[in-house]
Write a protein that holds these residues in place. Sequence first.
Motif, PDB file in Angstrom:
ATOM      1  N   GLN A 175       0.818  -1.209   0.000  1.00  0.00           N
ATOM      2  CA  GLN A 175       0.000   0.000   0.000  1.00  0.00           C
ATOM      3  C   GLN A 175       0.859   1.269   0.000  1.00  0.00           C
ATOM      4  O   GLN A 175       0.706   2.161   0.828  1.00  0.00           O
ATOM      5  CB  GLN A 175      -0.954  -0.006   1.200  1.00  0.00           C
ATOM      6  CG  GLN A 175      -1.948  -1.152   1.180  1.00  0.00           C
ATOM      7  CD  GLN A 175      -2.876  -1.148   2.371  1.00  0.00           C
ATOM      8  OE1 GLN A 175      -2.674  -0.383   3.310  1.00  0.00           O
ATOM      9  NE2 GLN A 175      -3.895  -1.983   2.356  1.00  0.00           N
ATOM     10  N   ASP A 176       1.795   1.310  -0.935  1.00  0.00           N
ATOM     11  CA  ASP A 176       2.667   2.472  -1.136  1.00  0.00           C
ATOM     12  C   ASP A 176       3.571   2.752   0.063  1.00  0.00           C
ATOM     13  O   ASP A 176       4.081   3.864   0.200  1.00  0.00           O
ATOM     14  CB  ASP A 176       1.851   3.728  -1.465  1.00  0.00           C
ATOM     15  CG  ASP A 176       1.082   3.586  -2.766  1.00  0.00           C
ATOM     16  OD1 ASP A 176       1.569   2.842  -3.643  1.00  0.00           O
ATOM     17  OD2 ASP A 176       0.016   4.198  -2.907  1.00  0.00           O
ATOM     18  N   LYS A 177       3.743   1.788   0.926  1.00  0.00           N
ATOM     19  CA  LYS A 177       4.662   1.924   2.045  1.00  0.00           C
ATOM     20  C   LYS A 177       5.690   0.794   2.001  1.00  0.00           C
ATOM     21  O   LYS A 177       5.397  -0.290   1.525  1.00  0.00           O
ATOM     22  CB  LYS A 177       3.916   1.910   3.379  1.00  0.00           C
ATOM     23  CG  LYS A 177       3.024   3.124   3.612  1.00  0.00           C
ATOM     24  CD  LYS A 177       2.394   3.080   5.000  1.00  0.00           C
ATOM     25  CE  LYS A 177       1.538   4.314   5.247  1.00  0.00           C
ATOM     26  NZ  LYS A 177       0.929   4.292   6.603  1.00  0.00           N
ATOM     27  N   VAL A 178       6.871   1.091   2.512  1.00  0.00           N
ATOM     28  CA  VAL A 178       7.958   0.109   2.516  1.00  0.00           C
ATOM     29  C   VAL A 178       8.210  -0.315   3.961  1.00  0.00           C
ATOM     30  O   VAL A 178       8.296   0.527   4.863  1.00  0.00           O
ATOM     31  CB  VAL A 178       9.238   0.696   1.888  1.00  0.00           C
ATOM     32  CG1 VAL A 178      10.348  -0.343   1.869  1.00  0.00           C
ATOM     33  CG2 VAL A 178       8.947   1.187   0.471  1.00  0.00           C
ATOM     34  N   PHE A 179       8.349  -1.635   4.176  1.00  0.00           N
ATOM     35  CA  PHE A 179       8.538  -2.183   5.516  1.00  0.00           C
ATOM     36  C   PHE A 179       9.771  -3.067   5.554  1.00  0.00           C
ATOM     37  O   PHE A 179      10.186  -3.642   4.537  1.00  0.00           O
ATOM     38  CB  PHE A 179       7.322  -3.028   5.945  1.00  0.00           C
ATOM     39  CG  PHE A 179       6.037  -2.267   6.034  1.00  0.00           C
ATOM     40  CD1 PHE A 179       5.619  -1.723   7.233  1.00  0.00           C
ATOM     41  CD2 PHE A 179       5.221  -2.100   4.916  1.00  0.00           C
ATOM     42  CE1 PHE A 179       4.422  -1.022   7.327  1.00  0.00           C
ATOM     43  CE2 PHE A 179       4.035  -1.407   4.991  1.00  0.00           C
ATOM     44  CZ  PHE A 179       3.635  -0.869   6.204  1.00  0.00           C
ATOM     45  N   VAL A 180      10.363  -3.172   6.758  1.00  0.00           N
ATOM     46  CA  VAL A 180      11.390  -4.163   7.063  1.00  0.00           C
ATOM     47  C   VAL A 180      10.964  -4.895   8.337  1.00  0.00           C
ATOM     48  O   VAL A 180      10.101  -4.426   9.084  1.00  0.00           O
ATOM     49  CB  VAL A 180      12.779  -3.519   7.262  1.00  0.00           C
ATOM     50  CG1 VAL A 180      13.276  -2.896   5.979  1.00  0.00           C
ATOM     51  CG2 VAL A 180      12.750  -2.502   8.398  1.00  0.00           C
ATOM     52  N   PHE A 181      11.567  -6.065   8.560  1.00  0.00           N
ATOM     53  CA  PHE A 181      11.308  -6.816   9.790  1.00  0.00           C
ATOM     54  C   PHE A 181      12.528  -6.680  10.696  1.00  0.00           C
ATOM     55  O   PHE A 181      13.603  -7.195  10.394  1.00  0.00           O
ATOM     56  CB  PHE A 181      11.026  -8.282   9.465  1.00  0.00           C
ATOM     57  CG  PHE A 181       9.654  -8.534   8.931  1.00  0.00           C
ATOM     58  CD1 PHE A 181       8.585  -8.758   9.769  1.00  0.00           C
ATOM     59  CD2 PHE A 181       9.420  -8.513   7.554  1.00  0.00           C
ATOM     60  CE1 PHE A 181       7.313  -8.984   9.271  1.00  0.00           C
ATOM     61  CE2 PHE A 181       8.157  -8.742   7.049  1.00  0.00           C
ATOM     62  CZ  PHE A 181       7.094  -8.978   7.911  1.00  0.00           C
ATOM     63  N   THR A 182      12.344  -5.938  11.793  1.00  0.00           N
ATOM     64  CA  THR A 182      13.416  -5.801  12.761  1.00  0.00           C
ATOM     65  C   THR A 182      13.362  -6.958  13.750  1.00  0.00           C
ATOM     66  O   THR A 182      12.291  -7.524  14.019  1.00  0.00           O
ATOM     67  CB  THR A 182      13.291  -4.470  13.514  1.00  0.00           C
ATOM     68  OG1 THR A 182      12.027  -4.415  14.194  1.00  0.00           O
ATOM     69  CG2 THR A 182      13.388  -3.290  12.550  1.00  0.00           C
ATOM     70  N   VAL A 183      14.519  -7.312  14.304  1.00  0.00           N
ATOM     71  CA  VAL A 183      14.630  -8.440  15.229  1.00  0.00           C
ATOM     72  C   VAL A 183      14.931  -7.883  16.620  1.00  0.00           C
ATOM     73  O   VAL A 183      15.902  -7.143  16.808  1.00  0.00           O
ATOM     74  CB  VAL A 183      15.730  -9.420  14.781  1.00  0.00           C
ATOM     75  CG1 VAL A 183      15.795 -10.616  15.732  1.00  0.00           C
ATOM     76  CG2 VAL A 183      15.482  -9.878  13.359  1.00  0.00           C
ATOM     77  N   GLY A 184      14.071  -8.253  17.589  1.00  0.00           N
ATOM     78  CA  GLY A 184      14.253  -7.795  18.963  1.00  0.00           C
ATOM     79  C   GLY A 184      15.159  -8.729  19.754  1.00  0.00           C
ATOM     80  O   GLY A 184      15.678  -9.741  19.252  1.00  0.00           O
ATOM     81  N   LYS A 185      15.345  -8.404  21.036  1.00  0.00           N
ATOM     82  CA  LYS A 185      16.214  -9.219  21.894  1.00  0.00           C
ATOM     83  C   LYS A 185      15.656 -10.609  22.122  1.00  0.00           C
ATOM     84  O   LYS A 185      16.411 -11.562  22.370  1.00  0.00           O
ATOM     85  CB  LYS A 185      16.411  -8.512  23.238  1.00  0.00           C
ATOM     86  CG  LYS A 185      17.174  -7.198  23.116  1.00  0.00           C
ATOM     87  CD  LYS A 185      17.371  -6.550  24.479  1.00  0.00           C
ATOM     88  CE  LYS A 185      18.133  -5.245  24.351  1.00  0.00           C
ATOM     89  NZ  LYS A 185      18.331  -4.583  25.669  1.00  0.00           N
ATOM     90  N   ILE A 214       9.488   2.159   6.963  1.00  0.00           N
ATOM     91  CA  ILE A 214      10.668   2.991   6.781  1.00  0.00           C
ATOM     92  C   ILE A 214      10.372   4.058   5.737  1.00  0.00           C
ATOM     93  O   ILE A 214       9.494   3.893   4.890  1.00  0.00           O
ATOM     94  CB  ILE A 214      11.899   2.157   6.347  1.00  0.00           C
ATOM     95  CG1 ILE A 214      11.594   1.395   5.046  1.00  0.00           C
ATOM     96  CG2 ILE A 214      12.328   1.212   7.452  1.00  0.00           C
ATOM     97  CD1 ILE A 214      12.786   0.626   4.502  1.00  0.00           C
ATOM     98  N   VAL A 215      11.116   5.167   5.809  1.00  0.00           N
ATOM     99  CA  VAL A 215      10.982   6.267   4.853  1.00  0.00           C
ATOM    100  C   VAL A 215      12.200   6.248   3.938  1.00  0.00           C
ATOM    101  O   VAL A 215      13.332   6.431   4.388  1.00  0.00           O
ATOM    102  CB  VAL A 215      10.863   7.622   5.573  1.00  0.00           C
ATOM    103  CG1 VAL A 215      10.775   8.753   4.551  1.00  0.00           C
ATOM    104  CG2 VAL A 215       9.646   7.636   6.488  1.00  0.00           C
ATOM    105  N   VAL A 216      11.966   6.012   2.653  1.00  0.00           N
ATOM    106  CA  VAL A 216      13.037   5.909   1.663  1.00  0.00           C
ATOM    107  C   VAL A 216      13.194   7.263   0.974  1.00  0.00           C
ATOM    108  O   VAL A 216      12.217   7.847   0.495  1.00  0.00           O
ATOM    109  CB  VAL A 216      12.715   4.814   0.626  1.00  0.00           C
ATOM    110  CG1 VAL A 216      13.804   4.756  -0.442  1.00  0.00           C
ATOM    111  CG2 VAL A 216      12.570   3.464   1.315  1.00  0.00           C
ATOM    112  N   VAL A 217      14.430   7.760   0.923  1.00  0.00           N
ATOM    113  CA  VAL A 217      14.690   9.055   0.287  1.00  0.00           C
ATOM    114  C   VAL A 217      15.521   8.938  -0.977  1.00  0.00           C
ATOM    115  O   VAL A 217      15.777   9.929  -1.651  1.00  0.00           O
ATOM    116  CB  VAL A 217      15.389  10.018   1.269  1.00  0.00           C
ATOM    117  CG1 VAL A 217      14.466  10.346   2.415  1.00  0.00           C
ATOM    118  CG2 VAL A 217      16.696   9.422   1.795  1.00  0.00           C
TER     119      VAL A 217
END
Length: 405
Positions: free
Chosen positions: A335-345, A354-357
């Motif tokens: 939906q016009d947004k970019v995501f990543v999967f962050t890994v917690g402790k 995330i915002v891509v420039v």
Amino acid sequence: MNPENARIPKNFIRENVQPIKTTMKMKNVIITSFILALVLSSCGDKNQAPTAPPPPVLPVLAITSANTTTDAEYPASIQGTVDVEIRPQVSGNLDRIFVDEGAYVSKGQTLFKINERPFREQLNNALASLHAAEAALINANLEVDKLTPLVQNKVVSDYQLKTAKASQKIAAANIEQAKAMVGSAKINLGYTNVTAPVSGYIGRLPKKQGSLVSAADVEPLTTLSDVHEVFAYFSLGETDFINFKEQYKGSSLGDKIKKLPPVTLILADNNAYPQTGKIDMVDGQFDKTTGAITIRATFPNANGILRSGNTGRIRLGLQHDDAILVPQAATVEMQDKVFVFTVGKDNKVTKMPIVVVGKSGTNYLIKEGVKTGDQIVLSGIDKLQDGQAIQPEKATKVAQVTNQK
């Protein structure tokens, strides 16, 4: 009654039939118990909870900052260094056309010939007027020479001599006027021979042989483009222009332009033009309508690949210090947004926008969403869900290669 049965004693039947019935009942109880045990065993297996699968093993990338360059592309229009309209300077019939559309011509080469006979006659008339003016001057000089001694001897009045000298000056002025008319007639006669002001390529030829042409015509005879070098014009918005200026050192815009790196021209077929260009001009003001400022880049074009009127895109590189880069393969777009999967402790992943420039090679340049030191899943993210646990696998080598691009 059967006689044979009559011979069996009644007590014998009573004593032997009863044990047989008892034995059959015991067999039925045993069979029923066995079936019941099987059913209960089967139900017990079904109610037992299945063993949970182990968490998937996925490569994890530790984000670091690095110096990088991003490429931005801007639509560009291409023009020759000289784009000139070839127009007639005099009116007349078009007698000859010496070139064809698209032909390359050299400076001074004849392109068109307009009927010259009326203009040659004008020149002859101007020459005749000049000769008459020269003869009139001779007469005026003779009159002055005749009256001068007579006035000195007081034979005639001084008034006659003054009148003769005035006529002499008029005759001299008539000569100058006649010479100007001759020069004008020569110029007009020369205009009947239309030549190329520069070397370049001929455009369309809307006028055909025999057409009546005039200097007042709206449509030119043709256009001529000098494309040994071409200008590529593109525009930057106010924000992009501010970022563009901040990239390079210099006390003035002229100093900054001298330090600009070469730029690349992307042609309409998405291939890069083989030679790089140089930015050499920034417009003096922003366009009030578009809010953009025009910039010019010059490209060599010795082989004539580019023509005036071509379009393309200027690829401009911008330097970024301590930039955060994320591989495009580690992102998912929804939906016009970019995501990543962050890994917690706890090794659980979180779906983070995330915002891509910009882009640098195969990486995204990130403005917001993640920071240096965060861990993200590098691959296998298509089946991940928010909050799912994984077994991280370090990807140190991949991280180093990614941040060096």
